[in-house]
Every structure is written in structure tokens, then in C-alpha cells.
Design a protein around this motif. Structure first.
Motif, PDB file in Angstrom:
ATOM      1  N   VAL A  91       2.804  33.590  15.071  1.00 51.94           N
ATOM      2  CA  VAL A  91       2.515  34.307  16.315  1.00 51.94           C
ATOM      3  C   VAL A  91       1.802  33.392  17.311  1.00 51.94           C
ATOM      4  N   GLY A  92       0.853  32.594  16.810  1.00 52.59           N
ATOM      5  CA  GLY A  92       0.109  31.699  17.691  1.00 52.59           C
ATOM      6  C   GLY A  92       0.992  30.674  18.367  1.00 52.59           C
ATOM      7  N   PHE A  93       1.851  30.024  17.582  1.00 49.32           N
ATOM      8  CA  PHE A  93       2.707  29.004  18.169  1.00 49.32           C
ATOM      9  C   PHE A  93       3.818  29.610  19.017  1.00 49.32           C
ATOM     10  N   THR A  94       4.284  30.791  18.652  1.00 50.79           N
ATOM     11  CA  THR A  94       5.282  31.460  19.493  1.00 50.79           C
ATOM     12  C   THR A  94       4.688  31.817  20.843  1.00 50.79           C
ATOM     13  N   THR A  95       3.459  32.330  20.824  1.00 53.39           N
ATOM     14  CA  THR A  95       2.783  32.666  22.077  1.00 53.39           C
ATOM     15  C   THR A  95       2.546  31.420  22.916  1.00 53.39           C
ATOM     16  N   ALA A  96       2.124  30.331  22.254  1.00 48.53           N
ATOM     17  CA  ALA A  96       1.902  29.086  22.976  1.00 48.53           C
ATOM     18  C   ALA A  96       3.200  28.564  23.582  1.00 48.53           C
ATOM     19  N   GLY A  97       4.306  28.689  22.826  1.00 47.99           N
ATOM     20  CA  GLY A  97       5.594  28.252  23.343  1.00 47.99           C
ATOM     21  C   GLY A  97       6.037  29.059  24.544  1.00 47.99           C
ATOM     22  N   ARG A  98       5.817  30.385  24.489  1.00 49.27           N
ATOM     23  CA  ARG A  98       6.184  31.216  25.631  1.00 49.27           C
ATOM     24  C   ARG A  98       5.325  30.905  26.845  1.00 49.27           C
ATOM     25  N   THR A  99       4.033  30.658  26.617  1.00 46.42           N
ATOM     26  CA  THR A  99       3.141  30.306  27.722  1.00 46.42           C
ATOM     27  C   THR A  99       3.572  28.996  28.366  1.00 46.42           C
ATOM     28  N   ALA A 100       3.926  28.013  27.540  1.00 42.82           N
ATOM     29  CA  ALA A 100       4.388  26.729  28.067  1.00 42.82           C
ATOM     30  C   ALA A 100       5.683  26.882  28.839  1.00 42.82           C
ATOM     31  N   ALA A 101       6.575  27.729  28.339  1.00 49.30           N
ATOM     32  CA  ALA A 101       7.854  27.944  29.024  1.00 49.30           C
ATOM     33  C   ALA A 101       7.631  28.558  30.397  1.00 49.30           C
ATOM     34  N   VAL A 102       6.755  29.546  30.464  1.00 53.64           N
ATOM     35  CA  VAL A 102       6.465  30.188  31.748  1.00 53.64           C
ATOM     36  C   VAL A 102       5.824  29.191  32.703  1.00 53.64           C
ATOM     37  N   ARG A 103       4.919  28.366  32.174  1.00 57.56           N
ATOM     38  CA  ARG A 103       4.248  27.366  33.021  1.00 57.56           C
ATOM     39  C   ARG A 103       5.267  26.404  33.624  1.00 57.56           C
ATOM     40  N   MET A 104       6.146  25.842  32.790  1.00 56.38           N
ATOM     41  CA  MET A 104       7.145  24.908  33.286  1.00 56.38           C
ATOM     42  C   MET A 104       8.079  25.573  34.284  1.00 56.38           C
ATOM     43  N   PHE A 105       8.459  26.817  33.997  1.00 55.79           N
ATOM     44  CA  PHE A 105       9.370  27.538  34.879  1.00 55.79           C
ATOM     45  C   PHE A 105       8.719  27.768  36.243  1.00 55.79           C
ATOM     46  N   ARG A 106       7.443  28.142  36.248  1.00 51.23           N
ATOM     47  CA  ARG A 106       6.733  28.359  37.516  1.00 51.23           C
ATOM     48  C   ARG A 106       6.646  27.058  38.322  1.00 51.23           C
ATOM     49  N   LEU A 107       6.283  25.953  37.649  1.00 49.15           N
ATOM     50  CA  LEU A 107       6.142  24.687  38.355  1.00 49.15           C
ATOM     51  C   LEU A 107       7.489  24.201  38.889  1.00 49.15           C
ATOM     52  N   GLU A 108       8.550  24.424  38.134  1.00 47.78           N
ATOM     53  CA  GLU A 108       9.873  24.022  38.617  1.00 47.78           C
ATOM     54  C   GLU A 108      10.253  24.806  39.866  1.00 47.78           C
TER      55      GLU A 108
END
Length: 400
Positions: A110-127
Motif C-alpha cells: 500500500v505504501g509503495f503503491t501510494t507513493a507511485g500514484r503520488t509520483a505519477a500525479v506530480r509528473m503529470f502536473r509538471l508536464e
């Protein structure tokens, strides 16, 4: 707020909405998947990330087992005290290891899945933010190889969340990490930087911002010879310590005219500045590429305030190159005509541009001379001396 743009380039008003507006989670995950498939970012459970997952999993299992076993032991003691132990307690001890392992695995996933989703959203926002402002986004870039002082230190050098634009000149905003030392002394250094491409190479000049210095002086990773320190007019010295190569004082005064000094004081007093080759770098010990609109508005305003002044710097030439070129020309032309020989008349006057030295910097102006960080060394020596004295018991002779 708009970054100045070339006449033929489109104008992009500053737009921070992609940093904060709602994001479709499925669209963000799909974007992150495309990045992984193209190799622009590593997979979540490969390389060092997999090692981290294993280490965290082992830690959670071990810590959880100890905690739950202690809890069950206390419960068993209480149950025995009231005569309710026996089979139930034994069964509970048999179930605990499987329960702990299951909970630990669930927490890690759960921790790494949440971290992965957070990173995905971050990259998507910056793009999306980069695209909305006429720029491009790159999640990471190993060993950028730029000539600035922070890019040649340590190991594991990596720039991340790079936002780039090329109108009217190349500008790059990014976060940067490198490590020094090893084992227990290993340290990760975090910086944010802005890189701006200039029109011509300039002398190596450093503006050490006084407002971000620490207890022992400059926060920069390099120390420069004090003989290269140049004092400028007005209030500039209150905000920056300027270093330029020996003999290049007049050139620094040409580059840092009162109007340019005012721009740096008003907009970049919290940033360290380095001019090296045909680059200008702005540094700070904090992330620049974030999801904070205020940070981006500040950085865009700093760059926008400086860009229209760089045209003045494009006209700078190093007169030392003219002298060197003249020496090469004289050597190639041979000895002057002897007495009795009529020197051929020059049928034209060389244009003024031909008399100007070419763009570039003479070797003595390309890099500042490094100095010795005496303040830091003295402070470290005092700490070491105090430790030695305290460990040997010498202090006891004076304090009884």
C-alpha cells in the motif's frame, strides 16, 4: 506575468493552473506508464527501488513481529493470571507470525503503491504546467554535465523534474542531487538550479548571496581566492560578494552596470549566481521544480527580469584575445620590409568589426582560482580538539 519572447515566437502568459487543478488519476497513471515504457523513468520495483522495498519489508516484518509478540505475551500473562490461558493462547501464538507477515506485506504494498500514484500525479502536473507555458518536461537526467560548480562534485549526480524552454533563449529549471562521502559519512546534497544559455562566453564570475550564508560563511560548495573579490558601487556589496578572475575587474564593471545590479538586487538577492562559459546559473539549497505556484511565479519573474538585460552582455569581447590574435598575425606575416623595399600599400581600410576580438574568453579568465575554506577548517579543528580534550580527561584538571 509573461516571460519575454522573441518576435517570431508565441507568447505564453504564466499559467499555474495545471499545478493545482484536479487530475484524472487514471490519466496520470497512463502517463507514468508511458514514461516507464519509453525509459524516461525507471520502473517502480527495479534497481535500487527493489532494494528499498526489500529493506523496508524486512524492517516492517521484524518490528511488527517484536511488537505483536510482546503484546501477545502480555495478554497471555494476564490470561494466565485469571486462569484463562491454555489452548487459546497457544493457538494465538501460532497465528501471530502469519498475521504479522500479512499485515507487513500489505503495508509495504500500500505504501509503495501510494507513493507511485503520488509520483505519477506530480509528473503529470509538471508536464501539463510546462506545456501550458510553452515549455517541455523531462522527469530526470543523469549527470547533466553542465559547467556550473555544483555539477562536478560527488557521485550519483542527477537532475530531476526538468522544465525547459527555448524562447527567446534556452532556460532550464530543475532540482539536483549528488552524494559525497561513503558509508556512515555519506551525504546527499540537494539543490535547485536555473540554467540560462547566454549569447557569448563570459569570464567566470560568481555572485555569492550574503543573505543565504550560514554560520561559517558561504553555503556554496566551492571557495574562491579572496584576492578575486571585487567591490562594486552602491548597495550591491550588501547583497552579494562578487568574485571575478584577476585582471577582469573592468570587464565585470562593464557587465554589471547599475541597471543590471539593480535587477539582481531586486529579484535575485536570495540566490547564488554563477556565470561560466556561455551559461548563467541561479542556485539555492531548495527544490525549484515543485507543485507550488508561488515558487514558479517567483522563478519566472527572476528570469524575466534578467533576460532583457543579457543583450548588453552579448556585445562584450575579451581584449586579451585581440592581443593574442595580433601576435599570431605578426608571427605569420614574417619580418617587416627592409630598407629600400617599398611596402605595398593597403588598398582598403579594414572594417571596424574586423578589429574586434572574436567571442570567447582568454584562458586566464575562464575559471576562478579556488581558495581554502579557512573558517570551516578552523571550526572543524576546534570541534575535534574539544572532543580529544574531553575524552582524555584533561578538563578534569581544571574543573574539580
Amino acid at each position: 506575468m509573461t516571460l519575454p519572447s522573441a518576435a517570431a515566437a508565441p507568447s505564453y502568459p504564466f499559467d499555474a493552473r495545471p499545478l493545482v487543478e484536479p487530475v484524472d488519476a487514471a490519466e496520470a497513471r497512463a502517463y507514468a506508464k508511458r514514461l516507464r515504457e519509453s525509459g524516461r523513468v525507471p520502473g517502480m520495483f527495479t534497481g535500487s527501488t527493489a532494494v528499498v522495498v526489500v529493506v523496508v519489508g524486512v524492517f516492517v516484518v521484524a518490528f511488527g513481529s517484536v511488537f505483536v509478540t510482546m503484546f501477545v505475551s502480555i495478554f497471555a500473562s494476564l490470561a494466565g493470571a485469571v486462569g484463562e490461558g491454555g489452548g487459546f493462547t497457544g493457538a494465538l501464538f501460532g497465528v501471530v507470525p502469519f498475521l504479522v507477515i500479512g499485515v507487513a506485506i500489505t503495508l509495504v504494498v500500500v505504501g509503495f503503491t501510494t507513493a507511485g500514484r503520488t509520483a505519477a500525479v506530480r509528473m503529470f502536473r509538471l508536464e501539463r504546467f510546462a506545456r501550458a507555458n510553452g515549455m517541455s518536461y523531462l522527469p530526470r537526467f543523469d549527470s547533466p554535465g553542465l559547467p556550473g560548480m555544483i555539477f562536478s562534485i560527488g557521485s550519483a549526480r542527477q537532475a530531476s523534474d526538468l522544465v525547459r524552454g527555448d524562447h527567446p533563449r534556452f532556460v532550464e529549471f530543475a532540482n539536483y542531487r549528488y552524494t559525497t562521502g561513503s558509508g556512515k559519512n555519506k551525504t546527499t546534497h540537494a539543490w535547485g538550479y536555473v540554467a540560462v544559455k547566454l549569447d557569448v562566453p563570459l569570464p567566470h564570475i560568481v555572485l555569492d548571496a550574503r543573505g543565504n550564508n550560514g554560520l561559517f560563511g558561504s553555503n556554496l560548495p566551492a571557495t574562491f581566492d579572496k584576492d578575486q573579490r571585487l567591490s562594486l558601487e552602491g548597495d550591491f556589496d550588501r547583497y552579494f560578494s562578487l568574485y571575478c578572475p584577476e585582471g577582469y575587474g573592468p570587464d565585470a564593471l562593464y557587465l554589471f552596470t547599475p541597471d543590471i545590479m539593480a535587477r539582481f538586487i531586486d529579484n535575485a538577492a536570495a540566490l547564488d549566481v554563477e556565470i561560466v562559459d556561455d551559461w548563467l546559473f541561479l542556485y539555492a539549497k531548495r527544490d525549484f521544480s515543485t507543485l507550488d505556484p508561488a515558487t514558479w511565479a517567483w522563478l519566472f519573474s527572476v528570469v524575466g527580469a534578467l533576460l532583457d538585460k543579457f543583450a548588453q552582455w552579448a556585445r562584450w569581447r575579451d581584449d586579451r584575445l585581440r592581443a593574442q590574435a595580433q601576435l599570431r598575425t605578426d608571427a605569420a606575416s614574417g619580418p617587416p620590409a627592409g630598407a629600400g623595399e617599398a611596402a605595398s600599400a593597403v588598398p582598403f581600410t579594414p572594417p571596424l568589426d574586423a578589429l574586434r576580438p572574436p567571442p570567447g574568453v582568454a584562458p586566464q579568465g575562464r575559471r576562478l582560482q579556488r581558495g581554502v575554506p579557512w573558517v570551516s577548517l578552523i571550526a572543524m579543528g576546534a570541534v575535534v580538539l574539544w572532543w580529544i580534550v574531553s575524552q582524555t580527561g584533561v578538563l578534569g584538571l581544571f574543573f574539580r
